[in-house]
Design a protein around this motif. Sequence first.
Motif, PDB file in Angstrom:
ATOM      1  N   SER A   1      16.331   4.839 -40.308  1.00  0.00           N
ATOM      2  CA  SER A   1      16.749   3.865 -41.313  1.00  0.00           C
ATOM      3  C   SER A   1      16.149   2.484 -41.062  1.00  0.00           C
ATOM      4  N   ALA A   2      15.860   2.172 -39.812  1.00  0.00           N
ATOM      5  CA  ALA A   2      15.331   0.853 -39.471  1.00  0.00           C
ATOM      6  C   ALA A   2      13.821   0.763 -39.642  1.00  0.00           C
ATOM      7  N   THR A   3      13.149   1.870 -39.925  1.00  0.00           N
ATOM      8  CA  THR A   3      11.724   1.792 -40.240  1.00  0.00           C
ATOM      9  C   THR A   3      11.570   1.182 -41.623  1.00  0.00           C
ATOM     10  N   ASP A   4      10.378   0.683 -41.903  1.00  0.00           N
ATOM     11  CA  ASP A   4      10.132   0.042 -43.195  1.00  0.00           C
ATOM     12  C   ASP A   4       9.687   1.035 -44.258  1.00  0.00           C
ATOM     13  N   TYR A   5       9.162   2.151 -43.815  1.00  0.00           N
ATOM     14  CA  TYR A   5       8.668   3.177 -44.747  1.00  0.00           C
ATOM     15  C   TYR A   5       8.702   4.482 -43.971  1.00  0.00           C
ATOM     16  N   CYS A   6       9.517   5.429 -44.412  1.00  0.00           N
ATOM     17  CA  CYS A   6       9.783   6.614 -43.593  1.00  0.00           C
ATOM     18  C   CYS A   6       9.429   7.887 -44.348  1.00  0.00           C
ATOM     19  N   MET A   7       8.613   8.721 -43.727  1.00  0.00           N
ATOM     20  CA  MET A   7       8.217  10.009 -44.296  1.00  0.00           C
ATOM     21  C   MET A   7       8.694  11.134 -43.390  1.00  0.00           C
TER      22      MET A   7
ATOM     23  N   GLY B   1      25.473   1.922 -38.367  1.00  0.00           N
ATOM     24  CA  GLY B   1      25.986   1.813 -39.721  1.00  0.00           C
ATOM     25  C   GLY B   1      25.262   0.806 -40.604  1.00  0.00           C
ATOM     26  N   PRO B   2      25.043  -0.448 -40.132  1.00  0.00           N
ATOM     27  CA  PRO B   2      24.365  -1.413 -40.989  1.00  0.00           C
ATOM     28  C   PRO B   2      22.962  -0.976 -41.411  1.00  0.00           C
ATOM     29  N   ALA B   3      22.209  -0.377 -40.493  1.00  0.00           N
ATOM     30  CA  ALA B   3      20.858   0.076 -40.834  1.00  0.00           C
ATOM     31  C   ALA B   3      20.901   1.241 -41.815  1.00  0.00           C
TER      32      ALA B   3
ATOM     33  N   LYS C   1      18.352   9.565 -51.723  1.00  0.00           N
ATOM     34  CA  LYS C   1      19.169   8.397 -51.411  1.00  0.00           C
ATOM     35  C   LYS C   1      18.332   7.195 -50.955  1.00  0.00           C
ATOM     36  N   GLY C   2      17.054   7.413 -50.673  1.00  0.00           N
ATOM     37  CA  GLY C   2      16.182   6.304 -50.325  1.00  0.00           C
ATOM     38  C   GLY C   2      15.801   6.178 -48.872  1.00  0.00           C
ATOM     39  N   LEU C   3      16.283   7.091 -48.015  1.00  0.00           N
ATOM     40  CA  LEU C   3      15.899   7.021 -46.603  1.00  0.00           C
ATOM     41  C   LEU C   3      14.453   7.458 -46.411  1.00  0.00           C
ATOM     42  N   PHE C   4      14.105   8.603 -46.960  1.00  0.00           N
ATOM     43  CA  PHE C   4      12.728   9.102 -46.877  1.00  0.00           C
ATOM     44  C   PHE C   4      11.992   8.783 -48.179  1.00  0.00           C
ATOM     45  N   THR C   5      10.740   8.374 -48.053  1.00  0.00           N
ATOM     46  CA  THR C   5       9.940   8.106 -49.242  1.00  0.00           C
ATOM     47  C   THR C   5       9.311   9.376 -49.789  1.00  0.00           C
TER      48      THR C   5
ATOM     49  N   GLY D   1      22.807   2.979 -48.939  1.00  0.00           N
ATOM     50  CA  GLY D   1      23.898   2.384 -49.687  1.00  0.00           C
ATOM     51  C   GLY D   1      25.224   2.745 -49.030  1.00  0.00           C
ATOM     52  N   LEU D   2      26.268   2.009 -49.359  1.00  0.00           N
ATOM     53  CA  LEU D   2      27.571   2.250 -48.748  1.00  0.00           C
ATOM     54  C   LEU D   2      28.093   3.644 -49.083  1.00  0.00           C
ATOM     55  N   SER D   3      27.876   4.093 -50.313  1.00  0.00           N
ATOM     56  CA  SER D   3      28.371   5.405 -50.723  1.00  0.00           C
ATOM     57  C   SER D   3      27.723   6.524 -49.910  1.00  0.00           C
ATOM     58  N   GLY D   4      26.396   6.498 -49.795  1.00  0.00           N
ATOM     59  CA  GLY D   4      25.693   7.541 -49.053  1.00  0.00           C
ATOM     60  C   GLY D   4      26.020   7.515 -47.575  1.00  0.00           C
ATOM     61  N   MET D   5      26.069   6.309 -46.997  1.00  0.00           N
ATOM     62  CA  MET D   5      26.377   6.194 -45.576  1.00  0.00           C
ATOM     63  C   MET D   5      27.786   6.679 -45.282  1.00  0.00           C
TER      64      MET D   5
END
Length: 250
Positions: free
Chosen positions: A117-123, A145-147, A176-180, A153-157
Motif C-alpha cells: 500500500s505504501a508503494t506509489d504504483y503497485c503491480m 492501517g493508514p497506508a 479497490k485501487g491497491l494494484f494497478t 479507502g476506509l470501507s475496503g480497509m
Amino acid sequence: MTAPYVKTHIENGIETIEFFHPAHNSLPGDILAELADAIAAAGENEAVKVIILKSGGDRTFCAGASFKELIAIDDAQTGQVFFSGFANVINAMRKCPKFILGRVQGKTVGGGVGLASATDYCMATKFAAIKLSELNVGIGPFVVGPAVERKLGLSGMSQIAIDANTFYPAEWARQKGLFTQVYDSTEELDEAVNGFAKQLCGYNPEAMREMKQMFWQGTEHWDELLAQRAAISGRLVLSEFTKETLKRFK
C-alpha cells in the motif's frame, strides 16, 4: 535454507531493492531496519530515478512481521519497538522523493499489505491475494492501517481488517485501487514492472519529485501517528486474550 537479506542493485537509473526471509518473507526487526535504510539511501542517491521494491522467492510477497519475535514480546516497550518495524519502512517509503514501484508476485499478509500500500504504483500477479490477519491474534492492523486505508479507502480497509481470516483475491485488490494491474504470471509481471520503470526514467525527475510530494500530502503527521499505533499494538500483544491465542500458534 537461504539466509535473510536485503539487497540492492542499480542499473540505468533504476534501483531494485529486494528483501527475503525463508519463513515466507515474514520480516524480523533487523531486516525491516535494513529495508528502511535502503529506501532512505535510494531516495538520496542522485543516480537513482525510480525504485522497484520486490521480495525474493516465487510464492509469498510478504507474510508480515516475524512471528518468532512476536511471541517473545514480554513488555510494552519491546512491543512498541517490534511494531515500529513496519512503521519505519512505511515512513521511509512515504518520505522517499522517488517513485517506488511495487512488484507483488504472491500472497501478502498483515505488514506486507502495508508495504504494498505504501508503494506509489503497485503491480501484481493473480496469485497475490491479500489478508489483514492481525485481529486473528487479538491485535489489529493499527500500524499499517493508514497506508492501507489510503489505497483501499476506509470501507475496503475495514472490510479486510474485520474479516481477518479471509484472503481477498488480487482482482479485488485491483478493483479497490491497491494494484494497478494484475498479470497471469511472474514473468509477465516482471516484464511490465521493468518496462514501466524504464519509461519513468525518461521523465523529468523534478516533476516526479513534486508529484510524489503532492500525492502524499496530508500524511506529514505519520511519524507520530504510526508511533502511537505501534504503542497500541505493543499494549494489546500483552493482553491475556492475545497471550492465550499466541500459545495455540506456538
